[in-house]
Write a protein that holds these residues in place. Structure first.
Motif, PDB file in Angstrom:
ATOM      1  N   PHE A   1       0.811  -1.171   0.059  1.00  0.00           N
ATOM      2  CA  PHE A   1      -0.016  -0.015  -0.071  1.00  0.00           C
ATOM      3  C   PHE A   1       0.950   1.132   0.013  1.00  0.00           C
ATOM      4  CE2 PHE A   1      -4.101  -2.038   1.424  1.00  0.00           C
ATOM      5  CZ  PHE A   1      -3.511  -3.208   1.692  1.00  0.00           C
TER       6      PHE A   1
ATOM      7  N   TYR B   1       0.275   5.320   1.468  1.00  0.00           N
ATOM      8  CA  TYR B   1      -0.963   6.081   2.068  1.00  0.00           C
ATOM      9  C   TYR B   1      -0.245   7.347   1.722  1.00  0.00           C
ATOM     10  CZ  TYR B   1      -3.268   2.214   4.245  1.00  0.00           C
ATOM     11  OH  TYR B   1      -4.278   1.110   4.419  1.00  0.00           O
TER      12      TYR B   1
ATOM     13  N   GLN C   1      -3.973  16.166   8.653  1.00  0.00           N
ATOM     14  CA  GLN C   1      -4.846  15.249   8.402  1.00  0.00           C
ATOM     15  C   GLN C   1      -4.436  13.764   8.671  1.00  0.00           C
ATOM     16  OE1 GLN C   1      -6.857  15.702   4.426  1.00  0.00           O
ATOM     17  NE2 GLN C   1      -6.705  17.838   4.497  1.00  0.00           N
ATOM     18  N   GLY C   2      -5.431  12.892   8.700  1.00  0.00           N
ATOM     19  CA  GLY C   2      -5.200  11.501   8.678  1.00  0.00           C
ATOM     20  C   GLY C   2      -4.696  11.140   7.553  1.00  0.00           C
ATOM     21  N   LEU C   3      -4.311   9.573   7.601  1.00  0.00           N
ATOM     22  CA  LEU C   3      -3.631   9.120   6.331  1.00  0.00           C
ATOM     23  C   LEU C   3      -4.851   8.551   5.445  1.00  0.00           C
ATOM     24  CD1 LEU C   3      -1.597   8.534   8.570  1.00  0.00           C
ATOM     25  CD2 LEU C   3      -0.504   6.816   7.107  1.00  0.00           C
TER      26      LEU C   3
ATOM     27  N   PHE D   1       4.571  -0.140   8.534  1.00  0.00           N
ATOM     28  CA  PHE D   1       4.767   1.177   7.769  1.00  0.00           C
ATOM     29  C   PHE D   1       5.897   1.455   7.679  1.00  0.00           C
ATOM     30  CE2 PHE D   1       0.245   2.962   7.276  1.00  0.00           C
ATOM     31  CZ  PHE D   1      -0.362   2.132   8.311  1.00  0.00           C
TER      32      PHE D   1
ATOM     33  N   TYR E   1     -11.753  -5.137  13.069  1.00  0.00           N
ATOM     34  CA  TYR E   1     -10.273  -4.829  13.259  1.00  0.00           C
ATOM     35  C   TYR E   1     -10.276  -3.220  13.672  1.00  0.00           C
ATOM     36  CZ  TYR E   1      -5.286  -4.451  12.987  1.00  0.00           C
ATOM     37  OH  TYR E   1      -3.682  -4.393  13.076  1.00  0.00           O
TER      38      TYR E   1
ATOM     39  N   TYR F   1      -2.015   3.977  16.749  1.00  0.00           N
ATOM     40  CA  TYR F   1      -0.877   4.187  16.247  1.00  0.00           C
ATOM     41  C   TYR F   1      -0.263   5.321  16.955  1.00  0.00           C
ATOM     42  CZ  TYR F   1      -1.576   0.725  12.511  1.00  0.00           C
ATOM     43  OH  TYR F   1      -1.974  -0.698  11.862  1.00  0.00           O
TER      44      TYR F   1
ATOM     45  N   GLN G   1       2.672   8.595  16.078  1.00  0.00           N
ATOM     46  CA  GLN G   1       3.488   9.031  14.816  1.00  0.00           C
ATOM     47  C   GLN G   1       4.316   9.887  15.292  1.00  0.00           C
ATOM     48  OE1 GLN G   1       1.568  11.201  11.587  1.00  0.00           O
ATOM     49  NE2 GLN G   1       3.314  10.876  10.245  1.00  0.00           N
TER      50      GLN G   1
ATOM     51  N   LEU H   1       4.850   5.403  11.342  1.00  0.00           N
ATOM     52  CA  LEU H   1       3.597   4.821  12.377  1.00  0.00           C
ATOM     53  C   LEU H   1       4.046   3.596  13.165  1.00  0.00           C
ATOM     54  CD1 LEU H   1       2.108   6.577  10.095  1.00  0.00           C
ATOM     55  CD2 LEU H   1       0.134   5.636  11.112  1.00  0.00           C
TER      56      LEU H   1
ATOM     57  N   LEU I   1       1.468  12.267  18.073  1.00  0.00           N
ATOM     58  CA  LEU I   1       0.343  12.272  17.338  1.00  0.00           C
ATOM     59  C   LEU I   1      -0.036  10.870  17.142  1.00  0.00           C
ATOM     60  CD1 LEU I   1      -1.707  13.739  15.472  1.00  0.00           C
ATOM     61  CD2 LEU I   1       0.154  13.500  13.534  1.00  0.00           C
TER      62      LEU I   1
ATOM     63  N   PHE J   1      -3.005   8.069  16.070  1.00  0.00           N
ATOM     64  CA  PHE J   1      -3.953   7.664  14.896  1.00  0.00           C
ATOM     65  C   PHE J   1      -4.653   6.435  15.362  1.00  0.00           C
ATOM     66  CE2 PHE J   1      -3.613  10.987  11.884  1.00  0.00           C
ATOM     67  CZ  PHE J   1      -2.253  11.357  11.786  1.00  0.00           C
TER      68      PHE J   1
ATOM     69  N   ARG K   1     -10.523  -1.605  10.087  1.00  0.00           N
ATOM     70  CA  ARG K   1     -10.703  -2.348   8.514  1.00  0.00           C
ATOM     71  C   ARG K   1     -11.516  -3.562   8.951  1.00  0.00           C
ATOM     72  NH1 ARG K   1      -7.541  -6.689   8.772  1.00  0.00           N
ATOM     73  NH2 ARG K   1      -5.456  -6.923   9.748  1.00  0.00           N
TER      74      ARG K   1
ATOM     75  N   GLU L   1      -7.326  -2.690   3.504  1.00  0.00           N
ATOM     76  CA  GLU L   1      -7.087  -1.119   3.615  1.00  0.00           C
ATOM     77  C   GLU L   1      -7.524  -0.715   5.114  1.00  0.00           C
ATOM     78  OE1 GLU L   1      -9.651   0.931   0.842  1.00  0.00           O
ATOM     79  OE2 GLU L   1      -9.145   3.038   1.875  1.00  0.00           O
ATOM     80  N   LEU L   2      -6.592   0.216   5.513  1.00  0.00           N
ATOM     81  CA  LEU L   2      -7.101   0.846   6.993  1.00  0.00           C
ATOM     82  C   LEU L   2      -7.619   2.071   6.517  1.00  0.00           C
ATOM     83  CD1 LEU L   2      -3.661   0.050   8.712  1.00  0.00           C
ATOM     84  CD2 LEU L   2      -6.087  -0.807   9.466  1.00  0.00           C
TER      85      LEU L   2
ATOM     86  N   PHE M   1      -8.259   5.660   8.433  1.00  0.00           N
ATOM     87  CA  PHE M   1      -7.922   6.209   9.770  1.00  0.00           C
ATOM     88  C   PHE M   1      -8.609   7.536  10.260  1.00  0.00           C
ATOM     89  CE2 PHE M   1      -3.471   4.910  10.274  1.00  0.00           C
ATOM     90  CZ  PHE M   1      -3.436   4.008   8.869  1.00  0.00           C
ATOM     91  N   GLY M   2      -8.679   7.735  11.527  1.00  0.00           N
ATOM     92  CA  GLY M   2      -8.975   8.906  11.887  1.00  0.00           C
ATOM     93  C   GLY M   2      -8.215  10.378  11.480  1.00  0.00           C
ATOM     94  N   GLU M   3      -8.689  11.232  12.098  1.00  0.00           N
ATOM     95  CA  GLU M   3      -8.053  12.660  11.748  1.00  0.00           C
ATOM     96  C   GLU M   3      -6.686  12.766  12.659  1.00  0.00           C
ATOM     97  OE1 GLU M   3     -10.572  15.280   8.798  1.00  0.00           O
ATOM     98  OE2 GLU M   3     -10.747  15.961  10.971  1.00  0.00           O
TER      99      GLU M   3
END
Lengths: 114, 117
Positions: free
Chosen positions: A34, A36, A42-44, A104, B31, B35, B37, B43, B88, B90, B94, B105-106, B108-110
Motif C-alpha cells: 500500500f 498512503y 490530516q489522517g492517512l 509502515f 479490526y 498508532y 506517529q 507509524l 500524534l 491515530f 478495517r 485497507e486501513l 484512519f481517523g484525523e
C-alpha cells in the motif's frame, strides 16, 4: 521479520516535474502493498494498493506504483506533480500471519516547489 | 459518511494525569488499531483489536491500555502520561481478514495531537 524501507526522507521537486518515491520491503511470505498519503493536519488516506495481478497499479490523483517482486520494491511515481501533492507519503505492507501485521515505512516528505 | 472519529483532536496535559482518547467507527469493522506517529519513525502500532473483547499488544504498548467492549469503539487510555508520550495518535479500522471484501485497507481517523508537560 518484515520491514519496510523508504530511502528518501525528504524529496523536493519542482511543480510539473516527475517524481519517484522509493519503497523496499523484506518479507519471507507474500504481502499486500500500500501507499498512503497524509496531507498536513490530516489522517492517512489510501493512494493505491497492490494485492495481486498486474504489477502496475494506478491510484488516485494521477499516482501509480509498480510492484517488482525480484527487487522487493513498490516505488510510487507521478509524471507531473502539483503543489497540492505536498504531503507525507507512507509505504506499508500487510503480511497474513496468523493475524495480519501492518508495517509502515518511516515516510517520505514530498515538497513541491512552485 | 463512513468515518473514524477521534476525540480530542488536541490535548495538552501534565505528567500523571489520566486521560482517554476515544475512537469510534461507523463501518462495522472488526479490526481496530492505535498508532503513534513520531518524526522519522513513521507509524508504530500501540495496540490492536481483532474483535470485541479481543485486544493485543503492538510494537510500543508500554504506558497504554485499551478496551473493546463494543464493536464501534476502541478507546486509548494513558493511566499516567509521561512526556515521552507526547505524540500524534491515530486510530484506524478495517474489515477482518476473513471478510470476503477485505483488501487490507486501513481507514484512519484525523489524529489526536497529545502534549504531556
Amino acid at each position: 521479520a518484515q520491514s519496510v524501507t523508504q530511502l528518501d526522507s525528504q524529496v523536493p521537486v519542482f511543480e510539473e516535474a516527475p517524481v519517484e518515491l522509493r519503497c523496499n520491503y523484506s518479507s519471507s511470505v507474500s504481502v499486500y502493498l500500500f501507499w498512503y498519503v497524509q496531507y498536513p493536519n490530516q489522517g492517512l488516506q489510501l493512494l493505491l494498493k497492490y494485492l495481486s495481478g498486474s504489477t502496475l497499479v494506478k491510484g488516485i490523483n494521477g499516482f501509480e506504483a509498480e510492484f517488482n517482486k525480484s527487487q522487493t520494491s513498490f516505488h510510487l511515481r507521478k509524471p507531473s506533480v502539483h503543489i497540492s501533492d505536498t504531503a507525507e507519503y507512507f509505504c506499508a505492507v500487510i503480511t497474513p500471519s496468523p493475524y495480519d501485521t501492518v508495517i509502515f515505512g518511516p515516510g517520505t516528505s514530498l515538497s513541491v516547489i512552485p | 459518511e463512513a468515518q473514524v472519529t477521534q476525540n480530542p483532536r488536541y490535548l495538552i496535559t501534565v505528567t500523571g494525569k489520566k486521560l482517554t482518547v476515544t475512537c469510534s467507527q461507523n463501518m462495522n469493522h472488526e479490526y481496530m488499531s492505535w498508532y503513534r506517529q513520531d518524526p522519522g519513525l513513521g507509524l508504530r502500532q500501540i495496540y490492536y483489536s481483532m474483535n470485541v473483547e479481543v485486544t493485543d499488544k503492538g510494537d510500543v504498548p508500554e504506558g497504554y491500555k485499551v478496551s473493546r467492549k463494543e464493536k464501534r469503539n476502541f478507546p486509548l487510555i494513558l493511566e499516567s502520561p509521561s512526556p515521552n508520550q507526547t505524540s500524534l495518535y491515530f486510530c484506524a479500522s478495517r474489515l477482518s481478514r476473513a471478510a470476503r471484501s477485505n483488501t487490507g485497507e486501513l481507514f484512519f481517523g484525523e489524529g489526536s495531537r497529545l502534549t504531556v508537560l
